[in-house]
Motif scaffolding. Structure first.
Motif, short mmCIF file in Angstrom:
data_model
loop_
_atom_site.label_atom_id
_atom_site.label_comp_id
_atom_site.label_asym_id
_atom_site.label_seq_id
_atom_site.Cartn_x
_atom_site.Cartn_y
_atom_site.Cartn_z
N GLY A 104 -19.58 -21.26 19.01
CA GLY A 104 -17.95 -19.98 19.73
C GLY A 104 -18.00 -18.80 17.74
O GLY A 104 -18.60 -20.09 17.66
N THR A 105 -16.79 -18.17 17.84
CA THR A 105 -17.25 -17.80 16.12
C THR A 105 -16.08 -16.95 16.19
O THR A 105 -15.33 -15.85 17.66
CB THR A 105 -18.26 -16.91 16.29
N ILE A 106 -14.93 -16.77 15.22
CA ILE A 106 -13.71 -16.04 15.27
C ILE A 106 -13.98 -15.38 13.74
O ILE A 106 -15.38 -16.27 12.82
CB ILE A 106 -12.14 -16.89 14.74
N THR A 107 -13.45 -14.60 13.51
CA THR A 107 -13.84 -13.85 12.28
C THR A 107 -12.48 -13.06 11.95
O THR A 107 -12.36 -11.51 12.57
CB THR A 107 -15.47 -12.86 12.56
N LEU A 108 -12.65 -12.79 10.27
CA LEU A 108 -11.89 -12.06 10.21
C LEU A 108 -12.41 -10.69 8.65
O LEU A 108 -13.01 -11.56 8.25
CB LEU A 108 -10.25 -13.05 9.34
N ALA A 109 -11.50 -10.02 8.79
CA ALA A 109 -12.53 -8.88 7.99
C ALA A 109 -10.73 -8.21 7.18
O ALA A 109 -10.37 -7.90 7.21
CB ALA A 109 -13.29 -8.24 8.25
N HIS A 110 -11.62 -8.06 5.41
CA HIS A 110 -10.96 -7.18 5.00
C HIS A 110 -11.08 -5.64 4.22
O HIS A 110 -12.77 -5.93 4.32
CB HIS A 110 -10.86 -7.87 3.38
N ARG A 111 -10.98 -4.71 4.63
CA ARG A 111 -11.55 -3.46 4.45
C ARG A 111 -10.82 -3.11 3.55
O ARG A 111 -9.88 -2.01 3.86
CB ARG A 111 -11.64 -2.43 6.43
N SER A 112 -11.77 -2.30 2.95
CA SER A 112 -10.83 -1.26 2.33
C SER A 112 -12.34 0.39 1.56
O SER A 112 -13.02 -0.18 1.82
CB SER A 112 -11.37 -2.12 0.25
N THR A 113 -11.43 1.01 1.43
CA THR A 113 -12.20 2.54 1.63
C THR A 113 -11.80 2.91 -0.19
O THR A 113 -10.75 3.15 -0.22
CB THR A 113 -11.45 3.18 3.08
N SER A 114 -12.97 4.21 -0.60
CA SER A 114 -12.02 4.45 -1.28
C SER A 114 -13.34 6.28 -1.43
O SER A 114 -13.84 6.00 -0.42
CB SER A 114 -12.81 3.75 -2.60
N LYS A 115 -11.94 7.11 -1.24
CA LYS A 115 -11.89 8.63 -1.08
C LYS A 115 -12.09 9.93 -2.42
O LYS A 115 -10.99 9.32 -3.12
CB LYS A 115 -11.36 8.68 -0.12
N GLU A 116 -13.26 9.93 -2.78
CA GLU A 116 -12.85 10.89 -3.76
C GLU A 116 -12.98 12.16 -3.31
O GLU A 116 -13.91 13.04 -2.37
CB GLU A 116 -14.11 11.37 -5.01
N VAL A 117 -11.96 13.34 -3.44
CA VAL A 117 -11.83 14.12 -2.75
C VAL A 117 -11.50 15.71 -3.51
O VAL A 117 -10.78 15.40 -4.53
CB VAL A 117 -9.92 13.58 -1.79
N ASP A 118 -12.66 17.28 -3.05
CA ASP A 118 -12.34 18.00 -3.52
C ASP A 118 -12.13 19.15 -2.84
O ASP A 118 -12.87 18.75 -1.87
CB ASP A 118 -13.70 17.80 -4.34
N TYR A 119 -10.72 19.66 -3.68
CA TYR A 119 -11.44 20.89 -2.31
C TYR A 119 -11.31 22.12 -3.49
O TYR A 119 -9.32 22.31 -4.29
CB TYR A 119 -9.70 20.84 -1.99
N PHE A 120 -12.56 23.32 -3.52
CA PHE A 120 -11.51 24.33 -3.90
C PHE A 120 -11.84 24.15 -6.55
O PHE A 120 -11.16 24.12 -6.37
CB PHE A 120 -11.09 25.38 -4.02
N GLY A 121 -12.27 22.55 -5.39
CA GLY A 121 -12.48 22.45 -7.32
C GLY A 121 -11.29 21.07 -8.10
O GLY A 121 -10.99 21.08 -8.92
N THR A 122 -10.34 20.95 -7.06
CA THR A 122 -9.02 19.97 -7.42
C THR A 122 -9.15 19.10 -6.66
O THR A 122 -9.64 18.80 -5.64
CB THR A 122 -8.27 20.61 -7.23
N GLY A 123 -9.62 17.87 -7.41
CA GLY A 123 -9.86 16.28 -7.35
C GLY A 123 -8.55 15.61 -7.25
O GLY A 123 -7.78 15.43 -7.82
N THR A 124 -9.18 14.45 -6.02
CA THR A 124 -8.21 14.12 -5.72
C THR A 124 -8.67 12.39 -5.64
O THR A 124 -9.70 12.37 -4.51
CB THR A 124 -7.08 14.00 -4.77
#
Length: 501
Positions: free
Chosen positions: A71-91
Motif C-alpha cells: 500500500g502507498t499514500i502520497t501528499l504533495a505540495h503544488r506551486s505555480t508561477s505565472k508571467e502574464v503579458d497582455y498587450f505589453g503590460t506584464g503581471t
C-alpha cells in the motif's frame, strides 16, 4: 427577493443554446503528472516496470509485478508561477497548495505451484488526475472593447425580446430568455439593459445594434480564480502467467468539480463614448462523474529487458453546470447602471467523451543496481466529443474541436540507481501541444528527481517535479477574443509512504 430569484433560477435554462465550448473540452480531458513520489521522480515512465501503485494508471498489468501485498499514500505540495503579458503590460501571479494526491493498495494471491498462472492481484487506487486551482490577472490597453462580445450575440435578436414589458423584472426576462432563447439572447439582453449596445431602429422587429462605446483605446483588467480537481478511482485486476507475462485490467470511476470566477473591468475616455466603464462578472460551477476502462500487458523479454503495452479507453463524463452573471456600467456623469439578474442558469446535463490513449513501453534493468525506462503515448484530442451530437451547438463545437485540436505524442524517460537501501531517481517528459496551432497551449517540457529509502517493511520516497509551458487563452470565446500570453512554471514536492499489507 434575491434569494427567491436564486431559487427560481434553478428551474430555468431547460435548454437551447448552451455555454459549453472547446476550452471546457480541453480542461476536462487533459491530465497532469500525478501519483506516488517514485512514479513522479521518474516522470511517470513506468509502463513496462510495474511494482508501483501509480504505475497501475499507465498499465493495469503493473499490479501483478508486486511480490507481496502493498500500500502507498502520497501528499504533495503544488506551486505555480505565472508571467502574464497582455498587450505589453506584464503581471506576475503565484499560487500554492497542499493536496492528498494518491492512496491505494494491492493484494497478492499466490496460486498452486503446478499452475502456469503463478498469482493474481486485486488493487484499488485513488489518484488525482488534474488540479484546477489557479488564479491570474491580465491587464493592459486594447483597441477592442467588450462591446464586441455583446454585439456578436445581439445582432439577429429581435429588440422586443430585450425590452422588459410592463410589470416584468430584469430577473424574469433574463430567466425567460434562458429558458426559451438560450445563452446568446441572455448576453444580448445584458448588453442592451446595461447601455453597452443600442438598437439601430427603434422598432420591435429591429435585429441590428450598435455600440454606446466609442472606438479608441480601452484599459482592461481580467481577473480569474478557479478551484477544483479531477480524480479517479481504479479497481484493478492483474495476473502473472509463468515467469514472463503479466496481464491486467482497470475499471475506473472519475469525478470532477470545477468552480471559476472571472471579473472583467474596462474603462475608456474615447470621444463619442456614452458609456465609459464596464464591469462584467461571470461565475461557473461544474460537477461531473465518468467511467473508463484500461487493458495492459507486460512481457519479460529477458532478465534485462521488459516491454509493455496498454490501452486506455475514452472517458465518458456526465456533466452538470451552473452559472451566474452580473453587469455594471458607468459614464462620465457617474450615472451607474446595474444589471444583476440574481438568477442561477442551470444548463442541461451533457456528456463529454474524452479521447482514448495508447501507450508503448520499454525498460532495461541492470540487476539490482538500477534501471532505465521509456514510455510513448498517443492520444487524439481531435476525437473529443460533446454529446448529444444532434444538438446544433454541440455540432458546431465538435467541428471546432476536430479542426483546432490534434493528436498528441507524449514521451517519458526515467531512471533509477540503487545504493544499498537508498534509491536515486530522475526523469524527463515531453508533451506535445493538443492545439493544432501550438500557441493556444504550447508544448510541455518537464524534469523530475527524487530519492527513496527502503526500511524493509516500509519505504519512504521524496520527489520534485518541474514543468513549463506557454499558453495564450482568450478572455472570451466570442467578440472580445484577445489573448493573454502566459508562461507557466509548475513545481511539485511529493512525499510517499509505502508499506506491506
Amino acid at each position: 427577493m434575491k434569494k427567491i430569484f436564486l431559487v427560481l433560477g434553478l428551474l430555468f435554462l431547460a435548454g437551447n443554446t448552451q455555454a459549453q465550448n472547446i476550452t471546457d473540452a480541453y480542461r476536462y480531458s487533459s491530465e497532469e503528472l500525478n501519483g506516488t513520489a517514485r512514479f513522479r521522480a521518474m516522470s511517470g515512465a513506468f509502463g513496462a516496470l510495474g511494482g508501483d501503485l501509480s504505475a497501475i494508471s499507465v498499465n493495469p498489468a503493473s499490479s501483478a509485478v508486486f511480490l507481496n501485498s502493498f500500500g502507498t499514500i502520497t501528499l504533495a505540495h503544488r506551486s505555480t508561477s505565472k508571467e502574464v503579458d497582455y498587450f505589453g503590460t506584464g503581471t506576475s501571479n503565484d499560487n500554492s497548495d497542499f493536496n492528498f494526491n494518491q492512496a491505494g493498495g494491492v493484494l497478492i494471491f499466490d496460486t498452486r505451484n503446478d499452475s502456469p498462472w503463478r498469482k493474481f492481484s486485486l488493487g484499488l487506487n485513488y489518484e488525482q488526475t488534474n488540479n484546477f486551482d489557479d488564479a491570474y490577472v491580465a491587464t493592459g490597453v486594447s483597441q477592442t472593447s467588450i462591446d464586441q462580445y455583446f454585439l456578436n450575440y445581439a445582432n439577429g435578436v429581435p429588440l422586443n425580446l430585450l425590452q422588459t414589458q410592463e410589470g416584468e423584472t430584469i430577473s424574469e426576462l433574463y430567466s425567460f430568455l434562458g429558458e426559451n432563447e438560450g445563452f446568446g439572447a441572455q448576453q444580448a439582453f445584458l448588453g442592451y439593459q446595461g447601455f453597452v449596445i443600442d438598437q439601430v431602429d427603434n422598432s420591435p422587429d429591429n435585429t441590428s445594434y450598435n455600440s454606446f462605446i466609442g472606438s479608441g483605446n480601452f484599459n482592461q483588467e481580467y481577473r480569474t480564480v478557479s478551484t477544483g480537481l479531477n480524480g479517479k478511482f481504479s479497481f484493478n485486476f492483474g495476473t502473472q502467467y509463468k515467469d514472463f507475462l503479466y496481464l491486467g485490467a482497470n475499471l475506473n470511476t472519475h469525478f470532477l468539480n470545477f468552480d471559476r470566477s472571472t471579473r472583467f473591468r474596462e474603462t475608456n475616455n474615447n470621444a463619442g463614448s456614452a458609456t465609459n466603464e464596464v464591469r462584467f462578472n461571470n461565475n461557473l460551477s461544474t460537477v461531473g462523474d465518468g467511467f473508463s476502462f484500461q487493458l495492459g500487458a507486460i512481457a519479460k523479454v529477458s532478465e534485462r529487458f521488459r516491454v509493455g503495452a496498454s490501452y486506455h479507453s475514452p472517458t465518458w463524463f456526465n456533466i452538470t453546470e451552473e452559472a451566474t452573471q452580473y453587469l455594471e456600467t458607468n459614464n462620465n456623469a457617474n450615472e451607474r447602471v446595474i444589471v444583476d439578474p440574481n438568477v442561477i442558469n442551470v444548463y442541461p446535463d451533457y456528456t463529454l467523451k474524452t479521447p482514448g490513449k495508447l501507450t508503448g513501453s520499454l525498460a532495461v534493468l541492470f540487476g539490482t543496481k538500477g534501471l532505465i525506462s521509456f514510455d510513448y503515448s498517443y492520444k487524439d484530442y481531435s476525437a473529443t466529443e460533446f454529446r448529444p451530437t444532434d444538438d446544433p451547438e454541440f455540432q458546431f463545437q465538435n467541428e471546432l474541436i476536430s479542426t483546432e485540436l490534434q493528436p498528441v505524442s507524449t514521451f517519458r524517460l526515467g531512471g533509477e540507481y540503487r545504493i544499498s537501501n537508498w534509491s536515486l531517481r530522475g526523469g524527463y517528459r515531453y508533451e506535445q501541444s493538443l492545439y493544432a496551432n501550438e500557441t493556444t497551449v504550447g508544448d510541455l517540457n518537464g524534469y523530475s528527481g527524487g530519492i527513496g529509502y527502503d526500511f524493509g517493511t516500509m519505504k519512504i520516497d521524496l520527489a520534485y517535479t518541474n514543468a513549463q509551458y506557454e499558453e495564450n487563452p482568450r478572455l472570451f470565446e466570442n467578440g472580445l477574443t484577445n489573448s493573454a500570453n502566459i508562461n507557466r512554471d509548475l513545481s511539485n514536492i511529493i512525499l510517499s509512504l509505502s508499506f506491506g499489507l
